[in-house]
Design an enzyme around this catalytic site. Structure first.
Site, mmCIF file in Angstrom:
data_model
loop_
_atom_site.group_PDB
_atom_site.id
_atom_site.type_symbol
_atom_site.label_atom_id
_atom_site.label_comp_id
_atom_site.label_asym_id
_atom_site.label_seq_id
_atom_site.Cartn_x
_atom_site.Cartn_y
_atom_site.Cartn_z
ATOM 1 N N GLU A 189 36.371 34.093 45.237
ATOM 2 C CA GLU A 189 36.156 32.741 45.743
ATOM 3 C C GLU A 189 35.289 31.984 44.743
ATOM 4 O OE1 GLU A 189 35.634 32.430 49.868
ATOM 5 O OE2 GLU A 189 34.568 30.519 49.800
ATOM 6 N N ASN A 231 31.809 35.415 52.582
ATOM 7 C CA ASN A 231 32.854 35.295 53.603
ATOM 8 C C ASN A 231 33.450 36.691 53.686
ATOM 9 O OD1 ASN A 231 32.463 32.506 53.977
ATOM 10 N ND2 ASN A 231 33.634 32.101 52.128
ATOM 11 N N GLU A 312 30.694 27.715 58.255
ATOM 12 C CA GLU A 312 32.060 27.563 57.747
ATOM 13 C C GLU A 312 33.016 28.570 58.388
ATOM 14 O OE1 GLU A 312 31.597 27.636 53.455
ATOM 15 O OE2 GLU A 312 30.996 25.529 53.492
ATOM 16 N N ASP A 385 25.048 21.648 48.631
ATOM 17 C CA ASP A 385 25.888 22.781 48.253
ATOM 18 C C ASP A 385 26.095 22.796 46.744
ATOM 19 O OD1 ASP A 385 27.588 24.905 48.305
ATOM 20 O OD2 ASP A 385 29.316 23.796 49.065
ATOM 21 N N GLU A 407 18.943 30.831 46.312
ATOM 22 C CA GLU A 407 20.308 31.118 45.836
ATOM 23 C C GLU A 407 20.717 30.027 44.856
ATOM 24 O OE1 GLU A 407 23.218 32.269 48.850
ATOM 25 O OE2 GLU A 407 24.701 30.980 47.886
ATOM 26 N N GLU A 413 31.082 25.925 40.247
ATOM 27 C CA GLU A 413 31.988 25.343 41.236
ATOM 28 C C GLU A 413 32.044 23.818 41.158
ATOM 29 O OE1 GLU A 413 31.078 26.450 45.270
ATOM 30 O OE2 GLU A 413 32.527 25.059 46.112
#
Ligand code: GCU
Length: 936
Positions: A189, A231, A312, A385, A407, A413
């Site tokens: 991901e 996830n 999410e 994010d 984090e 991304e």
């Protein structure tokens, strides 16, 4: 770092070549002779050990580093001795063996001695051992010795004299972790460099890549890795998987790296068959206790767990009326007897721009003090994010009675993925250095997460990794600088960005001064440049669902640009109250427009376009200037790289030159899209430039019919001071044909034209890049997202799914919830009907769809022969992944799609019979079905 000239020395001796893993000689010598060094593929990252090309230093190192003295042991100390011996053999061009004791001149002594600075600390000093002058690496324990060994190698790789060697180091952060978002099927991901580095399917078998991975992490001082996606697939803790992970854990252990696993909170239901995952349920508690004991039996030194819950679509404690602390403590309690920890993510949000910045703070602040001692809250660097720039997360400094860690995102991304060069060390340093004032001035994020501010033992940092199975690990050769820089900062956030960048460059490319200066410069300026041509002044989410393509139309809620102004009001006085989460004086500085730092202005305030920045420019002029200057700077970056031709090996040079070409194209697209969008919104002319522009007409993709002529509407505008005549067209691509259309516009005028185009037949999702001509005026071109659907007359099956009454795409048949299966039908629902929605936009195929949170089955009569089925999925709102199964087997899964994005899923279906298609999404979320096609 010492710079030394090495003119005239040509590298490469037979001993060095014989060392086998030697990766080519140093840069200068080759550059001076005009021949590039031998090709490299980047697979060694910064762990290249070419022969030291500086004669004087080579002599010094050869004199002082003749052999390694280390005890006969495995684990990190043994790894350190092996690494030193192999690396020095290669760097010095002669055998540097390992011995058990001092015997003769030039020993490099590797040892451990308990130290107040802790087990991971080390010193590098000169001294005497058994009466012999020696270079001595002393680790506080094994891990410290390993880090000391890599430090010494860095010195040699970067050509630093060992004359006055006196180094004392200890890490600032207890936890220094890699986080991988790797899935069981090998996909990653937000991975942009291929598939998972772990090769889950092949485990327990290990390869050389696993070792290189572990060495690379250890070399920058990382001490743990979470190997699977947040996830999380529950199968990662199934017994077969634990068995497969054992050798990997053992290999990592040898390099001082603890393995961690991401958990799925619903595992007791998924794996254990329980009917609940309620953290207060006795059966659930038992299940976790037993499971975690089993996990620790397989991997006794497992570091612990990472959990993404109630975020999410992931399961979590909230659905049972419990809190995040209850959820975390459930796992923490089960892990405690084994010395394990749980990292519990604070990343919870609504997909609603208004709420997003506030949700994590509002959820976690009241839970302060309620988390177990071996639980730690993992907080993203900013409240949104991983945007290009965000203020530091207000939870830093808001949880004095809770362990906290940060984090960061190493995988790019939102920062250009593996196409744009964006060196993130300066961004991370801004966050580490952010003064929260939580305990008075000087309470930086760095201090809080290290545990020092509140005297907590647990603390640290996690970085979402950018590594994949591409040969060079990161696809863009220069992106590995982020991997390295992340680790170096995790060790010591106080290091200077310039030093880190230079160190990586010397290790990765060589010590040629020119090369070092150019590459270091490229790295250091790249984040600011990326900010300039993408998101100025703290605006975020100007992108499409791919988090790559510029698209200010997709998420207008984030930038709130209208005719008067732009920015997101997050003040207490008139906005969503976010600024009030910070301590004084930060909250005041953020709240008051006059004090608010320019770089966060549009993150925190909505202002008129004419608002003056501290720089003296208006906001709108800043938007124009930064986009034009930023894109121009990317052109210069590309040129600077090109000047290195011949100094760097041809392969890595060419790979990177190709990246810079694409980077430049994308920077221009960003410039044109954002400057054009803001002109269209504001109608304020740029004081310095004139142009004409074409922008997409709406925020959603348009739908064209393949194999027929369509008219594509384009919005044109004249951003010049005089009247202009504009001619727009569409490209003729892969079997497409198209024409042009023109318009005369006054200064600041706009209008639309309809350009004819006939797409080819197969269903596609693509972007059209229009053309625009207007005399000598430059044209800003924004791209138009397009879905094509084949003309019904060319299909065996052409179905427009949605409500029972909304308009159908011409030539398509309706599929609505009312179509139940009947014998002999072309298609119909079995076992219950889904729902449907109609969003009432123009395109018939896109405006409505069938959907449900439950899995539903559609029986379909497939004509004889082998066929490919095309399934259209998407919505004007965000959509969670849709999974399509054919006769019980997963055939395709769509990605999470942000609002306005659509995708075709294509897969084979057997013909001459009926098949059962099952549609589902992640628990509690809707799947989507907009259309079904089989071409004739
Ligand atoms: C981002 C990212 C997701 C990821 C999520 C997370 O939203 O796009 O892919 O799962 O962050 O951090 O959990």
């Amino acid at each position: 770092m010492t710079g030394v000239t090495r003119r005239g020395f040509v590298a490469g001796t037979s001993a060095a070549v014989a060392a086998g893993w030697l990766s080519g000689a140093a840069g200068t010598a080759w550059a001076d002779t005009g021949t590039p060094p031998p090709d490299e593929d980047g697979s060694r990252l910064w762990l290249r050990y070419p022969l030291v090309a500086d004669r004087r230093l080579l002599d010094e190192y050869r004199r002082d580093l003749r052999y390694v003295v280390a005890p006969d042991t495995d684990g990190p100390l043994g790894s350190a001795a092996g690494e030193l011996s192999r690396a020095l053999t290669s760097l010095l061009g002669r055998d540097v063996p390992i011995r058990r004791k001092v015997d003769g001149a030039g020993p490099l002594v590797l040892r451990t001695a308990a130290s107040d600075a802790g087990p991971e600390s080390y010193t590098l000093r000169r001294g005497r051992v058994d009466g012999t002058a020696a270079v001595i690496i002393t680790g506080g324990a094994d891990r410290g010795a390993l880090y000391g060994a890599f430090h010494l190698l860095r010195l040699v790789q970067t050509h630093v004299t060992l004359d006055r060697l006196d180094v004392a180091e200890r890490p600032r952060n207890p936890l220094r972790l890699a986080n991988h978002w790797d899935n069981l099927d090998g996909s990653v991901e937000r991975g942009y460099a291929g598939r998972s580095v772990f090769g889950f399917a092949e485990l327990p078998e290990l390869t050389e890549r696993h070792s290189t991975y572990a060495r690379a992490l250890a070399s920058v001082g990382l001490n743990g890795t979470v190997i699977n996606n947040v996830n999380a697939n529950a199968q990662f803790i199934a017994p077969e998987m634990l068995f497969k992970l054992q050798p990997l854990a053992a290999l990592l252990r040898g390099w001082g790296i603890s393995l961690y696993l991401s958990l799925n909170f619903a595992s007791p239901m998924i794996l254990g068959g329980l009917t609940t995952a309620d953290p207060f349920d006795a059966g659930v508690k038992d299940w976790w206790r037993t499971k975690i004991t089993e996990i620790y039996r397989a991997i006794p030194d497992l570091g612990g767990f990472l959990v993404k819950a109630d975020s999410e679509g992931q399961p979590g404690p909230i659905s049972y009326g419990r809190t995040h602390a209850d959820g975390a403590n459930l796992i923490a309690e089960a892990a405690a007897p084994h010395g394990g920890i749980v990292m519990w993510r604070a990343f919870v949000h609504d997909f609603n721009a208004l709420e997003w910045s506030n949700k994590a703070y509002e959820t976690f602040k009241p839970l302060d003090g309620k988390f177990a001692d071996n639980a730690i809250v993992q907080i993203k660097n900013g409240p949104i994010d991983f945007q290009v720039r965000e203020p530091a997360h207000p939870l830093f400094g808001a949880l004095p009675n809770t362990n906290a860690m940060m984090e960061l995102q190493v995988t790019q991304e939102y920062t250009g993925q593996s196409t744009h060069l964006c060196y993130l060390v300066p961004q991370w340093q801004e966050v580490y250095g952010f003064d929260t004032h939580a305990e008075g001035s000087g309470t930086t994020v760095a201090k809080i997460i290290s545990g020092r501010t509140y005297g907590r033992e647990l603390g640290g940092v996690a970085g979402v990794m950018n590594l994949g199975d591409d040969t060079d690990w990161t696809r863009h050769q220069l992106a590995a600088a982020n991997t390295h820089g992340y680790g170096r900062l995790a060790w010591n956030p106080g290091l200077k960005a310039r030093d880190i960048a230079e160190e990586w460059t010397r290790q990765t490319f060589g010590n040629d001064q020119r090369e070092v200066a150019v590459i270091t410069g490229l790295l250091l300026g790249s984040w600011q440049t990326y900010l300039d041509y993408t998101n100025p002044l703290g605006v975020s989410f100007l992108i499409k669902g791919d988090h790559f393509t510029p698209s200010p139309q997709t998420n207008t809620g984030w930038h709130q640009a209208d005719a008067e102004g732009t920015g997101f009001d997050r003040t207490v006085a008139t906005g969503n109250g976010f600024t009030g989460f910070y301590h004084r004086p930060v909250s005041d500085r953020f709240e008051n427009l006059s004090d608010c730092p320019d770089e966060l202005l549009l993150f925190l305030h909505h202002v008129p376009y004419g608002h003056r920045l501290k720089s003296g420019k208006t906001v709108i002029q800043h938007v124009y200037d930064s986009h034009f200057d930023g894109a121009a700077e990317v052109g210069r970056m590309r040129d600077r790289w090109r000047e290195l031709r011949g100094r760097i090996d041809a392969k890595r040079w060419a790979d990177t030159a190709e990246r810079f070409d694409r980077h430049r194209e994308q920077a221009i697209l960003w410039r044109d899209t954002i400057a054009g969008y803001y002109f269209a919104a504001s109608r304020v002319l740029d004081e310095r430039r004139s142009w004409v522009q074409v922008t997409p007409t709406g925020n959603a993709a348009i739908c064209l019919i393949g194999g027929r002529e369509n008219l594509v509407r384009l919005s044109l505008a004249n951003a010049s001071a005089a009247e202009a005549e504009l001619v727009a067209g569409l490209p003729e691509r892969d079997g497409w044909t198209s024409g042009t259309a023109g318009l005369v516009l006054p200064s600041k005028g706009d209008g639309t034209v309809d350009v004819p185009v006939t797409p080819s037949l197969p269903p596609q999702v693509l972007t059209l890049r229009p053309t625009l001509r207007s005399g000598d005026l430059p044209a800003l071109i924004a791209e138009q997202p397009v879905i094509t659907a084949p003309a019904g007359e060319h299909c065996l099956l052409a179905v427009d799914a949605g409500s029972a009454s909304s308009p159908l795409l011409d030539g398509y048949r309706r599929l609505s919830p009312a179509d139940a299966w009947a014998d002999g039908a072309a298609y119909g629902w079995v076992g219950g009907a889904p729902q449907s929605r109609d969003r009432n936009i123009a395109a018939p195929l896109l405006r409505d769809f069938v959907n449900d949170t439950r899995a539903r089955a559609l029986r379909l009569t497939v004509p004889a022969g082998d066929h490919e089925l095309h399934v259209l999925v998407g919505d004007v709102h965000d959509s969670f992944p849709t999974t399509v199964k054919v006769d019980g087997k997963v055939a395709a899964v769509s990605e999470f799609l942000l609002g306005g994005s659509f995708t075709w899923l294509n897969f084979a279906v057997p013909g001459g019979r009926t098949v059962e298609l099952e549609f589902s999404s992640v628990p509690g979320q809707h799947w989507h079905l907009n259309g079904l096609v089989i071409l004739s």
